[in-house]
Design a protein around this motif. Structure first.
Motif, PDB file in Angstrom:
ATOM      1  N   ASP A  48       0.851  -1.189   0.000  1.00 21.32           N
ATOM      2  CA  ASP A  48       0.000   0.000   0.000  1.00 21.32           C
ATOM      3  C   ASP A  48       0.892   1.246   0.000  1.00 21.32           C
ATOM      4  OD1 ASP A  48      -2.109   1.719   0.128  1.00 21.32           O
ATOM      5  OD2 ASP A  48      -2.460   1.458   2.262  1.00 21.32           O
ATOM      6  N   TYR A  49       1.876   1.239   0.869  1.00 25.09           N
ATOM      7  CA  TYR A  49       2.935   2.255   0.849  1.00 25.09           C
ATOM      8  C   TYR A  49       4.138   1.687   1.582  1.00 25.09           C
ATOM      9  CZ  TYR A  49       1.405   3.425   5.632  1.00 25.09           C
ATOM     10  OH  TYR A  49       1.061   3.370   6.960  1.00 25.09           O
ATOM     11  N   GLU A  56       6.258   9.308  -1.255  1.00 22.49           N
ATOM     12  CA  GLU A  56       6.297   8.483  -2.460  1.00 22.49           C
ATOM     13  C   GLU A  56       5.668   9.205  -3.649  1.00 22.49           C
ATOM     14  OE1 GLU A  56       4.679   4.612  -1.344  1.00 22.49           O
ATOM     15  OE2 GLU A  56       5.824   4.735   0.523  1.00 22.49           O
ATOM     16  N   TYR A  57       4.602   9.961  -3.394  1.00 25.94           N
ATOM     17  CA  TYR A  57       3.991  10.749  -4.462  1.00 25.94           C
ATOM     18  C   TYR A  57       5.006  11.744  -5.032  1.00 25.94           C
ATOM     19  CZ  TYR A  57       1.609  14.803  -6.401  1.00 25.94           C
ATOM     20  OH  TYR A  57       1.261  15.862  -7.203  1.00 25.94           O
ATOM     21  N   PHE A  58       5.746  12.429  -4.183  1.00 27.44           N
ATOM     22  CA  PHE A  58       6.711  13.416  -4.666  1.00 27.44           C
ATOM     23  C   PHE A  58       7.910  12.769  -5.363  1.00 27.44           C
ATOM     24  CE2 PHE A  58       4.501  16.292  -1.680  1.00 27.44           C
ATOM     25  CZ  PHE A  58       4.247  17.327  -2.565  1.00 27.44           C
ATOM     26  N   ASN A  59       8.198  11.494  -5.026  1.00 24.77           N
ATOM     27  CA  ASN A  59       9.196  10.755  -5.804  1.00 24.77           C
ATOM     28  C   ASN A  59       8.739  10.620  -7.252  1.00 24.77           C
ATOM     29  OD1 ASN A  59      10.066   8.637  -3.054  1.00 24.77           O
ATOM     30  ND2 ASN A  59      11.375  10.126  -4.052  1.00 24.77           N
ATOM     31  N   THR A 204       5.111   3.099 -21.247  1.00 27.68           N
ATOM     32  CA  THR A 204       3.736   3.108 -20.771  1.00 27.68           C
ATOM     33  C   THR A 204       3.736   3.407 -19.280  1.00 27.68           C
ATOM     34  OG1 THR A 204       3.950   0.684 -20.611  1.00 27.68           O
ATOM     35  CG2 THR A 204       2.752   1.555 -22.504  1.00 27.68           C
ATOM     36  N   GLY A 205       2.586   3.759 -18.754  1.00 25.52           N
ATOM     37  CA  GLY A 205       2.488   4.037 -17.327  1.00 25.52           C
ATOM     38  C   GLY A 205       1.131   4.578 -16.951  1.00 25.52           C
ATOM     39  N   PHE A 206       1.004   4.965 -15.679  1.00 26.37           N
ATOM     40  CA  PHE A 206      -0.295   5.313 -15.108  1.00 26.37           C
ATOM     41  C   PHE A 206      -0.200   6.590 -14.281  1.00 26.37           C
ATOM     42  CE2 PHE A 206      -4.039   3.789 -12.385  1.00 26.37           C
ATOM     43  CZ  PHE A 206      -4.955   3.883 -13.422  1.00 26.37           C
ATOM     44  N   THR A 207       0.771   7.476 -14.639  1.00 27.22           N
ATOM     45  CA  THR A 207       1.021   8.645 -13.797  1.00 27.22           C
ATOM     46  C   THR A 207       0.894   9.976 -14.523  1.00 27.22           C
ATOM     47  OG1 THR A 207       3.421   8.655 -14.238  1.00 27.22           O
ATOM     48  CG2 THR A 207       2.635   7.296 -12.387  1.00 27.22           C
ATOM     49  N   THR A 245       0.174   5.807  -6.162  1.00 31.66           N
ATOM     50  CA  THR A 245      -0.294   5.577  -7.533  1.00 31.66           C
ATOM     51  C   THR A 245      -1.666   6.194  -7.747  1.00 31.66           C
ATOM     52  OG1 THR A 245       0.943   3.504  -7.725  1.00 31.66           O
ATOM     53  CG2 THR A 245      -0.923   3.787  -9.206  1.00 31.66           C
ATOM     54  N   ASN A 246      -2.538   6.035  -6.765  1.00 30.87           N
ATOM     55  CA  ASN A 246      -3.891   6.559  -6.894  1.00 30.87           C
ATOM     56  C   ASN A 246      -3.890   8.087  -6.972  1.00 30.87           C
ATOM     57  OD1 ASN A 246      -6.733   6.156  -7.040  1.00 30.87           O
ATOM     58  ND2 ASN A 246      -6.905   6.753  -4.899  1.00 30.87           N
ATOM     59  N   MET A 247      -2.967   8.735  -6.265  1.00 30.04           N
ATOM     60  CA  MET A 247      -2.857  10.195  -6.338  1.00 30.04           C
ATOM     61  C   MET A 247      -2.409  10.630  -7.730  1.00 30.04           C
ATOM     62  SD  MET A 247      -1.040  10.965  -2.652  1.00 30.04           S
ATOM     63  CE  MET A 247      -1.006  12.751  -2.873  1.00 30.04           C
TER      64      MET A 247
END
Length: 406
Positions: A48-49, A56-59, A204-207, A245-247
């Motif tokens: 989850d984290y 992690e988001y800022f990474n 590819t990716g999801f960000t 990831t969700n953010m």
């Protein structure tokens, strides 16, 4: 005298089949998961984290990070009829997909309700790989009926996969010795030698940022991880989990199953599932190609018009509109929709959300009823919403080739 066979049977772990599977990268990830924060995805133990969600988001946004996508379902579709079978199953025109290219797609029931979304990789003339969030082997095999020369193979455990996302992702791969990645275009595929085997790299990716996905034989997964982390040591590489990831995906305007849509085959209540048109995915529904699952129902819905639609909302204030109900006025006299996902976006510096809204209400005001806590006391506020026609955040480097070093 005891029977050895009976002894072995009695001492076997009776719960072995119920325990979560471990990713080929788990040994490295477990050492870095300082909070021991695990969840599950498709039967895998999944982070989850690791330390802190915001960190992690800022990474992802400032350096680069790795996200384990081994639990994502992977299927090989092969044979002379592979393209025709996929083209009938999904809403997008697969015949246009070239070798070593990837495309986003979705597939529906005959009534046009969306079963799942995913990506199709064209690996060869008659070979494709479908990836998706939930198990789909039964639907894929049903979709093969009528096609004599096509096979579907469960490939999830045969391929280790790691997503590398963020502005320094290309610099990390270049430092790893993969100079050829400089010319890899978005949604392109590259195969390169590594550790006595072959690594496949897809852009590819999801960000919504520059990013890649790395695919390799599970036997070489740890060697790839180690080489990647050595190469990215001075580029800020860190692992990140599902929460970060969700953010990032919400900022980029990407949909998440069980947040923006329910999978049709698992939905009980009538019309609690959705169509691609309602989810603002009309751009991947190709009515010009031959018949595909759900075509008639979707064409009818397009002609008659939508009664609800997923929108991107910019919401005033800084109180996150999680689970908010939407109204057409500040007095809350008429309910017109609801929020599916929401967050305060650090990159956009705005309060953002996905929400389903009645189409009859479009053109008027949209108000979100937000509840939040302050020092253990609940507070209620009404916030005016503005519709956003574009993703909340997409960096231009995500499309640039070569992407440049950061």
């Amino acid at each position: 005298m005891s029977n050895p066979d009976i002894l072995r049977e009695n001492t076997a772990d009776p719960f072995a089949g119920e325990r979560l599977k471990l990713s080929p990268f788990h040994e490295r990830q477990a050492a870095l998961n300082l909070r021991d924060a695990w969840s599950s995805w498709n039967g895998y133990k999944f982070a989850d984290y690791y330390y802190d969600v915001d960190y992690e988001y800022f990474n992802i946004r400032n350096t680069c990070g790795t996200y384990d996508i081994c639990p994502m379902q992977k299927y090989l579709i092969e044979g002379p009829d592979a393209m025709a079978m996929l083209n009938r199953m999904v809403t997008r025109d697969v015949s246009k997909l070239r070798i070593n290219r990837v495309t986003y797609c979705c597939w529906c029931t005959d009534t046009g309700r969306m079963i799942d979304d995913g990506t199709i990789f064209r690996l060869g003339e008659e070979q494709y790989m479908l990836t998706c969030g939930s198990p789909s082997i039964a639907w894929l095999r049903k979709s093969c009926v009528g096609f004599d020369e096509v096979s579907v193979t469960e490939h999830t455990e045969n391929l280790a996969a790691l997503s590398l996302q963020g502005p320094t992702s290309f610099a990390t791969l270049k430092n790893m010795g993969f100079d050829q990645v400089a010319e890899l275009k978005p949604f392109g595929i590259l195969r390169l030698p590594f550790d006595g085997t072959e690594i496949m790299i897809s852009r590819t990716g999801f960000t919504g940022d520059l990013g890649y996905e790395l695919w390799i034989d599970p036997k070489h997964a740890l060697a790839m991880w180690d080489a990647l982390y050595v190469a990215g040591e001075h580029f800020g590489i860190q692992p990140y989990g599902e929460s970060a990831t969700n953010m990032a995906r919400l900022e980029a305007g990407f949909l998440m199953p069980y947040m923006e849509f329910n999978e049709a085959l698992k939905t009980i209540n009538f019309e609690y599932d959705h169509t691609p048109l309602e989810l603002d995915l009309a751009w991947i529904v190709d009515f010009k190609k031959p018949h595909f699952n759900g075509r008639s129902a979707l064409l009818k819905q397009k002609q008659e018009g939508l009664t609800r639609k997923l929108l991107k909302l910019d919401i005033e204030g800084n109180k996150t509109a999680e689970e908010a109900i939407l109204y057409n006025n500040e007095a809350c006299s008429h309910e017109i929709g609801y929020v599916t996902s929401a967050m305060w976006s650090p990159a956009v510096k705005a309060n953002i959300a996905f929400a389903f809204v009645d189409t009859n209400a479009l053109g008027g005001d949209i108000w979100a009823e937000i509840y939040h806590y302050k020092e253990l006391r609940p507070h209620r506020k009404m916030a005016l919403c503005q519709i956003s026609d574009k993703p909340f955040w997409v960096n231009p480097r995500a499309r640039q080739t070569p992407p440049g070093l950061t």
